[in-house]
Design an enzyme around this catalytic site. Structure first.
Site, mmCIF file in Angstrom:
data_model
loop_
_atom_site.group_PDB
_atom_site.id
_atom_site.type_symbol
_atom_site.label_atom_id
_atom_site.label_comp_id
_atom_site.label_asym_id
_atom_site.label_seq_id
_atom_site.Cartn_x
_atom_site.Cartn_y
_atom_site.Cartn_z
ATOM 1 C CG ASP A 24 -2.066 -1.091 1.142
ATOM 2 O OD1 ASP A 24 -2.255 -1.207 -0.156
ATOM 3 O OD2 ASP A 24 -2.638 -1.228 2.287
ATOM 4 C CD GLU B 274 -3.209 8.738 7.267
ATOM 5 O OE1 GLU B 274 -2.003 8.539 7.109
ATOM 6 O OE2 GLU B 274 -4.113 7.735 6.947
ATOM 7 C CE1 TYR C 243 -2.670 6.492 14.186
ATOM 8 C CE2 TYR C 243 -1.704 8.272 12.843
ATOM 9 C CZ TYR C 243 -1.747 7.409 14.266
ATOM 10 O OH TYR C 243 -1.418 8.136 15.273
ATOM 11 C CE1 TYR D 32 -12.987 0.298 11.729
ATOM 12 C CE2 TYR D 32 -11.449 -1.282 10.599
ATOM 13 C CZ TYR D 32 -12.814 -0.797 11.503
ATOM 14 O OH TYR D 32 -13.683 -1.994 11.671
#
Length: 255
Positions: free
Chosen positions: A45, A116, A158, A160
């Site tokens: 990812d 984020e 991050y 979650y």
């Protein structure tokens, strides 16, 4: 997507990804990303995020295959029938966040984040933050290990882990989530429209230093960070049918 005649393979530095790129290039050829129909990213990812950032000016769709660990943003790895998989792939378009961080020395850093933008304490004491939304003060005093603003695509990362909500990929919302909030103890964050401008101020930067991070681009000793969606930038991601981001975001909530 239309016929994928020219493929540009890119891979992370790990041996399993490099080996995959060599094997796939031998099977399907290798093209410069500027001349390709599609980019195939081989890694995890983190590498996928890096590839999207590095190729955003090309407006090229990116199809990831997992040669990393979690692979939430990736498709399953396979060498056979890649052309057919690419032609059948479904496209998801996501917009990143724009971060404007001001450091204690006045230096301004701007960056984009697909997942984020986070503010994290950089010392032994908790951060002390103030949150504004569209110029309105919404949180006078948040004492915490940090806070973040995430996109729907990044809501399972991050966010979650910090007990923030998972947002459907088509939702017009951003999540503001506290990391280990001490005061107010029960504050779990907020949802705001994706057109909102969120400003987070550090109220005691001398005693309680804070760093900011946008998809691993870090800024030390920040005093304020402004975060907003960037609709002018569109990342095109390709997924196998039935395994797109929308399905993954739903499935994640039942695991």
């Amino acid at each position: 997507m239309p016929a994928a005649r020219n493929i540009a393979f890119v891979a992370s530095d790990v041996p399993i990804a490099q080996d995959a790129m060599a094997r796939l290039s031998a099977l399907y050829g290798q093209h410069d990303p500027r001349d390709a129909d599609v980019i195939v990213a081989l890694g995890g990812d983190g590498f996928m995020l890096g590839t999207l950032h590095a190729t955003q000016a090309l407006a090229m769709p990116v199809y990831g295959m997992n040669r990393g660990t979690v692979g939430f943003l990736m498709n399953d790895y396979g060498e056979e029938g890649l052309i057919q998989r690419l032609e059948a792939a479904e496209e998801t378009v996501i917009n990143p966040l724009h971060m404007r961080a001001v450091a204690r020395d006045g230096q301004v850093t701007e960056a984009l984040a697909i997942n984020e933008v986070s503010l994290l304490r950089a010392g032994p004491q908790a951060a002390q933050l103030r949150i504004w939304v569209d110029g309105i003060l919404r949180m006078e005093d948040l004492v915490c290990d940090g806070a973040l603003v995430c996109t729907p695509a990044g809501s399972t990362a991050y966010n979650y882990s910090a007990h923030g909500p998972i947002l459907p990929i088509g939702s017009d919302a951003l999540a503001i989530t506290a990391v280990a909030a001490f005061r107010p103890r029960r504050w779990r964050g907020a949802l705001v429209p994706n057109r909102a401008v969120v400003k987070i101020e550090v109220t005691d930067p001398d005693k309680r230093p804070v760093m900011a991070d946008a998809d691993s681009r870090s800024v030390a000793n920040v005093v304020s960070v402004e975060i907003r969606s960037e609709p002018e930038v569109a990342h095109r991601m390709l997924f196998d049918p039935g395994h797109g981001l929308e399905e993954r975001l739903i499935s994640e909530q039942f695991e």
